[in-house]
Design an enzyme around this catalytic site. Structure first.
Site, PDB file in Angstrom:
ATOM      1  N   GLU A 153      38.551  32.924  39.600  1.00  0.00           N
ATOM      2  CA  GLU A 153      38.778  33.985  40.569  1.00  0.00           C
ATOM      3  C   GLU A 153      40.286  34.119  40.679  1.00  0.00           C
ATOM      4  OE1 GLU A 153      39.892  34.764  44.487  1.00  0.00           O
ATOM      5  OE2 GLU A 153      37.994  33.762  44.995  1.00  0.00           O
ATOM      6  N   CYS A 211      42.594  36.012  49.076  1.00  0.00           N
ATOM      7  CA  CYS A 211      42.315  36.795  47.867  1.00  0.00           C
ATOM      8  C   CYS A 211      41.699  38.145  48.219  1.00  0.00           C
ATOM      9  CB  CYS A 211      41.395  36.018  46.927  1.00  0.00           C
ATOM     10  SG  CYS A 211      39.941  35.346  47.748  1.00  0.00           S
TER      11      CYS A 211
END
Length: 527
Positions: free
Chosen positions: A264, A301
């Protein structure tokens, strides 16, 4: 007292490597404990023990695995105050945030324990034999998911608990039946040591094979590279930067036997402000997004790093209100000096790009602390945004860029220029949504989670959550790193053809001794 030794097969082990200390990013002071980076011997031993443990752990049984996961939760709760204090000191994050993160960590361990104990997650599919079928008889074929082997987990800088030693990657890998080797993030070794001890104690208390868990330190990249390249590593999980994720992918692809790397790597998480919503609610939207942009010093994120809208008077008011809220936002310690420096550099460099205008930056800076974030927003025309790929890159921190389009067609072009994202948000009145069907279809094609009238920061840990998206947000958009679906990264399907019932795994036996849901001849049943 923190035991700072590496943990190999749930056993504290002395290694030969370079020592380093944790740093409090808010004060710059060195914290208690000297940690030694692992060496190649430690890497080899951890993988050897994990491979041996896998022979037992992969079929140890759902109830025993669930007991192990719940025992980890219990051990973490026992050290709660000590763990929270150390995580606050190593991350600069406030007590409330870390307390919530500890609850998320233990909650997802319990969630996976429940899932494993129930058992239907193995996706058992049975097509019974048809010996009289013409022109060719059909064999008896039964398929289910099985664990793939030792998994290497990299701790994340921005979640010292929930995406680290006992975080979602570790919890889902252990739930699947895979041993785990954690490569500690160098920013929070003390936090990692405490959690590593909790996992080791839980493994011993529940009779797990010792190689089910190892914890290795490194203040650089050597150990991580060795772990990824090791022939006995079968999968890798990583949350971090695009540069770091791509380096791991390349290492895995250069192996003689290529393995999956689930990375990720961040996102700018576009937010679309539609006209009717802006007209009705611009003031409240400004406050909402100022809070989201600055939450945790922007170190999520899912931080809303991009806001897009068509030019209007309501948009001008929104920008003005957002600017005032950003100016009043207090600074906060960033996770590491390196992250702070990178944010300072990128947020300054971007302002030199053509057409970019700084709207506001925080005026409330805590001069008594170091590595303090300075929240900032800027705006640019859609034409400049479309023509300049640099404006579509993530700036990790409390930063957001407002893209102003002349009309809806230009807004759609700006959205079409985006690469893969973790999230996309639409702020809209219900009645205006049908007018933007093309735009909504585009958003769905580039993201893993589409949000209506909310903010992207905050990821619910549940079965339906999708935390992943098309490249470059992640390396494989078919999977999630949050929620129960995360388990499917660490398994593979195996089919058994024409085997005697007693020789089959219990999940596939005729009597269904585990009482799980199975698909038999295209029908879901527990029969």
């Amino acid at each position: 007292m923190i035991n700072s030794n590496n943990i190999i097969a749930c056993t504290y082990t002395t290694v030969n490597g370079t020592e380093f200390n944790a740093i409090n990013p808010a004060t710059g002071e060195l914290l208690e404990g000297s940690f030694t980076g692992a060496d190649s011997t430690a890497v080899n031993q951890a993988l050897k023990q994990a491979t041996e443990a896998f022979k037992i752990y992969r079929t140890i049984g759902a109830k025993r695995k669930a007991a192990f996961l719940r025992a980890i939760t219990g051990e973490i709760n026992l050290i709660g105050e000590t763990l929270i204090s150390r995580a606050v000191a190593e991350s600069g994050l406030p007590v409330g945030r870390i307390t919530g993160e500890m609850g998320r960590t233990t909650g997802q361990l319990r969630m996976f324990a429940d899932m494993v104990e129930e058992g239907s997650w193995v996706d058992a599919v049975i097509d019974e034999a048809q010996p009289n079928r013409l022109p060719i008889p059909r064999s008896d074929i039964r398929r289910m998911l099985v664990p793939i082997g030792p998994v290497v987990v990299f701790g994340a800088s921005n979640f010292p608990l929930a995406f680290s030693v006992a975080g979602g990657d570790t919890a889902s890998a252990l739930a699947s039946g895979c041993p785990v080797i954690v490569k500690v993030h160098p920013a929070h070794p003390g936090t990692s040591a405490l959690v590593g001890s909790a996992i080791s104690k839980a493994a011993e208390a529940t009779g797990m094979p010792k190689g089910v868990f190892s914890l290795l330190y490194d203040n650089g990249y050597t150990v991580g590279a060795q772990l990824v390249k090791h022939e006995q590593t079968k999968a890798v999980a990583f949350t971090g930067s695009f540069k770091g994720g791509m380096a791991l992918l390349k290492l895995a692809q250069d192996r003689e036997s290529v393995i999956p790397v689930f990375t990720e790597m961040g996102s700018i998480n576009p937010v679309i402000l539609l006209p009717a919503k802006l007209n009705a609610d611009y003031a409240r939207l400004a406050v909402k997004f100022a809070d989201s942009i600055t939450l945790g010093a922007g170190q999520f994120c899912t931080n809303p790093g991009l806001i897009l809208a068509v030019q209007s008077e309501s948009l001008n008011r929104f920008i003005s209100d957002l600017g005032r809220a950003i100016e009043a936002a207090p600074s906060a310690a960033m996770l590491t000096p390196g992250i702070w420096q990178n944010y300072q550099t990128l947020s300054q460099e971007i302002l030199s790009e053509n057409g970019l205008e700084l709207i506001a930056k925080s005026n409330v800076i805590n001069a008594e602390k170091v590595n303090q974030s300075v929240a900032a927003i800027a705006k640019v025309s859609a034409l400049e945004f479309i023509s300049n790929k640099k404006l579509r890159e993530e700036i990790f921190g409390p930063w957001s860029l407002i893209v102003v389009a002349d009309d809806v067609a230009q807004l759609e072009q700006a959205v079409q220029s985006l690469e893969g994202q973790l999230t996309a948000t639409v702020m809209a009145e219900r009645e205006e949504l049908p007018q933007y069907a093309t735009l909504l279809d585009t958003l769905t094609a580039i993201t893993g989670r589409v949000i209506l009238n909310g903010v992207p920061t905050g990821v619910e840990v549940c079965a339906a959550m999708q935390h992943g998206g098309p490249f470059p947000a992640t390396s494989d958009s078919r999977f999630t790193s949050v929620g129960t679906g995360a388990i499917y990264r660490f398994v593979r399907p195996v089919a058994w053809q024409d085997w005697e019932d007693s020789l089959l795994p219990p999940e596939l036996q005729v009597s269904n001794p585990l009482n799980i849901w199975r698909q038999i001849n295209n029908n879901w049943t527990k029969e």
